[in-house]
Design an enzyme around this catalytic site. Structure first.
Site, short mmCIF file in Angstrom:
data_model
loop_
_atom_site.label_atom_id
_atom_site.label_comp_id
_atom_site.label_asym_id
_atom_site.label_seq_id
_atom_site.Cartn_x
_atom_site.Cartn_y
_atom_site.Cartn_z
N ASP A 143 53.76 41.68 10.62
CA ASP A 143 54.16 40.36 10.16
C ASP A 143 53.61 39.29 11.09
OD1 ASP A 143 55.59 40.71 7.80
OD2 ASP A 143 57.44 41.21 8.84
N ARG A 193 47.95 40.69 3.85
CA ARG A 193 48.96 39.99 3.06
C ARG A 193 48.80 38.50 3.27
NH1 ARG A 193 54.52 40.85 5.35
NH2 ARG A 193 54.35 42.94 4.47
#
Length: 317
Positions: A143, A193
């Site tokens: 992340d 992502r």
């Protein structure tokens, strides 16, 4: 021009780091009920159960053990251990095969923010998690957090990819640098992502207007879909989802060469519709006790989320 939604967003992002407000909300009887919409639960068993339900419906999953900005080595080790336990449980339940359920890791939760050797500690903890993911037959995505950690996170990514080339990266379209980062990472085998971003950032590094963030998202998505990597397009915006579909069709992208992503509890019917149409749809599932900062950023990202929370407080608080 005065933008009420922008003011609300900035206020909520500020509250995401307020220990006083956190204490009030954690004690409010309604909070746990509301949080259940966005957070799978507090335990490994809760996360595995949510993942099983989602995969049964044809969706893919990535799981995040909540926590960030860890300044205690013992807590960083506890977070690492939680991921090792989770990956073992996913393998036991045969949920991690072929990456159907993977994990997302915030480096600040595994030591990145520790003074001195924080980046090195985070790298070693992430390496252990990646090895456990490999043993379970799945993958890991790192992340991205606020802009001060971007270079460090991408450095750890490069190190990890030497042994685990499938480790995913996250890039945020509200940062002015991101289109260039997309070009750097849109290479064969690279999992990326793309999301809009949910941290409070200065104008010098980030677009402040929602339209500018969306326009950047489209440019970045185009770069990724034209590249040789595996784009993971995270958005709940119907217009952006349509644009992604059109860009993918233009590039003759097979359905298994990219995926859509959405957050747990947000637009679940749309998630199922996308999956039913033959697209890959992955759901980001958070779990654990450290839900406050995550919840505040979800409120800031989408006014509808804020209204849901406020209605719950009004009717049950």
């Amino acid at each position: 021009m005065f933008d009420p939604s922008a003011v609300l967003r900035q206020g909520l992002l500020g509250l995401s780091r307020s220990s006083q407000v956190r204490g009030v909300l954690e004690k409010a009887p309604v909070s746990r009920d509301v949080v259940r919409r966005f957070v799978a639960g507090e335990t490994t068993e809760d996360a595995v159960r949510a993942a099983a339900d989602l995969t049964d419906s044809g969706r893919l999953v990535t799981i995040d053990f909540l926590g960030e900005d860890t300044l205690d080595i013992a807590q960083a080790q506890t977070t690492r251990d939680a991921y090792l336990e989770l990956l073992h449980a996913l393998a036991e339940q045969e949920l991690s095969t072929a990456g159907a359920v993977e994990v997302s890791v915030k480096l600040s939760a595994v030591g990145q923010a520790l003074p001195g050797d924080g980046e090195k500690i985070a790298l070693e903890h992430a390496r252990e998690i990646c090895q456990a993911a490999r043993n379970a037959g799945t993958t890991v995505t790192l992340d991205m957090e606020d802009h001060t950690t971007t270079d460090s996170t991408l450095s750890v990514l490069r190190d990890l990819r030497q042994d685990f080339p499938w480790v995913g990266a996250v890039l945020q379209s509200y940062l002015r640098r991101t289109e260039g980062d997309c070009r750097d990472l849109a290479t064969a085998g690279s999992r990326v992502r793309l999301c809009k971003g949910a941290y409070k950032e200065p104008e010098s590094v980030a677009f402040q207007d929602g339209a500018d963030v969306s326009a950047s998202y489209v440019r970045c998505a185009k770069v990724l879909l034209e590249g040789q990597g595996y784009p993971m397009l995270a958005s709940h915006d119907p217009q952006l989802i349509d644009i992604i579909g059109a860009l993918a069709a233009k590039e003759l992208r097979p359905a298994d060469s990219y995926e859509f992503q959405m957050l747990y509890g947000i637009r679940p019917h749309e998630q199922q519709r996308i999956a039913a149409e033959g697209h890959q749809m992955r759901v980001y599932v958070p779990y654990g006790q450290e839900w406050y900062g995550y919840l505040m950023r979800r409120m800031a990202e989408r006014p509808a989320n804020t209204m849901f929370f406020l209605r719950a407080l009004a009717t049950k608080g």
